[in-house]
Design a protein around this motif. Structure first.
Motif, PDB file in Angstrom:
ATOM      1  N   THR A   4     -17.405   8.170 -29.400  1.00  0.00           N
ATOM      2  CA  THR A   4     -16.980   8.241 -28.007  1.00  0.00           C
ATOM      3  C   THR A   4     -16.145   9.493 -27.792  1.00  0.00           C
ATOM      4  O   THR A   4     -15.222   9.770 -28.554  1.00  0.00           O
ATOM      5  CB  THR A   4     -16.150   7.002 -27.639  1.00  0.00           C
ATOM      6  OG1 THR A   4     -16.939   5.840 -27.851  1.00  0.00           O
ATOM      7  CG2 THR A   4     -15.706   7.044 -26.186  1.00  0.00           C
ATOM      8  N   ALA A   6     -13.479  11.032 -25.394  1.00  0.00           N
ATOM      9  CA  ALA A   6     -12.513  10.467 -24.443  1.00  0.00           C
ATOM     10  C   ALA A   6     -12.212  11.362 -23.253  1.00  0.00           C
ATOM     11  O   ALA A   6     -11.726  10.890 -22.235  1.00  0.00           O
ATOM     12  CB  ALA A   6     -11.209  10.159 -25.181  1.00  0.00           C
ATOM     13  N   ASN A   7     -12.486  12.646 -23.350  1.00  0.00           N
ATOM     14  CA  ASN A   7     -12.034  13.568 -22.310  1.00  0.00           C
ATOM     15  C   ASN A   7     -13.136  14.418 -21.696  1.00  0.00           C
ATOM     16  O   ASN A   7     -12.904  15.565 -21.343  1.00  0.00           O
ATOM     17  CB  ASN A   7     -10.939  14.480 -22.875  1.00  0.00           C
ATOM     18  CG  ASN A   7      -9.754  13.699 -23.376  1.00  0.00           C
ATOM     19  OD1 ASN A   7      -9.547  13.612 -24.574  1.00  0.00           O
ATOM     20  ND2 ASN A   7      -8.998  13.094 -22.484  1.00  0.00           N
ATOM     21  N   SER A  24     -19.490   8.275 -21.858  1.00  0.00           N
ATOM     22  CA  SER A  24     -18.727   8.977 -22.890  1.00  0.00           C
ATOM     23  C   SER A  24     -19.200   8.642 -24.299  1.00  0.00           C
ATOM     24  O   SER A  24     -18.675   9.168 -25.278  1.00  0.00           O
ATOM     25  CB  SER A  24     -17.239   8.646 -22.747  1.00  0.00           C
ATOM     26  OG  SER A  24     -17.032   7.261 -22.918  1.00  0.00           O
ATOM     27  N   THR A  25     -20.216   7.762 -24.430  1.00  0.00           N
ATOM     28  CA  THR A  25     -20.727   7.358 -25.744  1.00  0.00           C
ATOM     29  C   THR A  25     -21.891   8.248 -26.153  1.00  0.00           C
ATOM     30  O   THR A  25     -22.835   8.431 -25.395  1.00  0.00           O
ATOM     31  CB  THR A  25     -21.176   5.891 -25.726  1.00  0.00           C
ATOM     32  OG1 THR A  25     -20.058   5.084 -25.357  1.00  0.00           O
ATOM     33  CG2 THR A  25     -21.691   5.449 -27.077  1.00  0.00           C
ATOM     34  N   SER A  56      -9.181  15.338 -26.976  1.00  0.00           N
ATOM     35  CA  SER A  56      -8.812  14.318 -27.946  1.00  0.00           C
ATOM     36  C   SER A  56      -9.833  14.226 -29.067  1.00  0.00           C
ATOM     37  O   SER A  56     -10.998  14.572 -28.895  1.00  0.00           O
ATOM     38  CB  SER A  56      -8.723  12.942 -27.271  1.00  0.00           C
ATOM     39  OG  SER A  56      -7.751  12.965 -26.266  1.00  0.00           O
ATOM     40  N   SER A  59     -13.900   9.203 -31.579  1.00  0.00           N
ATOM     41  CA  SER A  59     -13.820   7.973 -32.382  1.00  0.00           C
ATOM     42  C   SER A  59     -15.191   7.653 -32.951  1.00  0.00           C
ATOM     43  O   SER A  59     -16.027   7.101 -32.243  1.00  0.00           O
ATOM     44  CB  SER A  59     -13.342   6.816 -31.506  1.00  0.00           C
ATOM     45  OG  SER A  59     -12.097   7.112 -30.933  1.00  0.00           O
TER      46      SER A  59
END
Length: 65
Positions: A4, A6-7, A24-25, A56, A59
């Protein structure tokens, strides 16, 4: 592999993987010329990304399919 951003980061180019994104994935999957990956084996891929503003750390998550 799935991760993912994040930004608002985005993948602009990749190699050795088919990249798809939904919101975002981001998901990277094997491409035809890589064939299949046996248990205990590994592959590598890369990508170039872009972003504006805050950046960021993504993940990541990995699973066999």
């Amino acid at each position: 592999m799935t991760w993912t951003f994040a930004n608002g980061q985005a993948v602009t180019q990749s190699w050795n993987a088919g990249i798809t994104s939904s919101g975002s994935t981001v998901t990277a999957k094997n491409v035809n010329f890589n064939g299949s990956v046996n248990a205990g084996a590994s592959v590598s891929f890369g990508f170039i990304g872009s972003w504006n503003g805050t950046n960021s750390v993504p993940s990541p998550a990995c699973s066999a399919v």
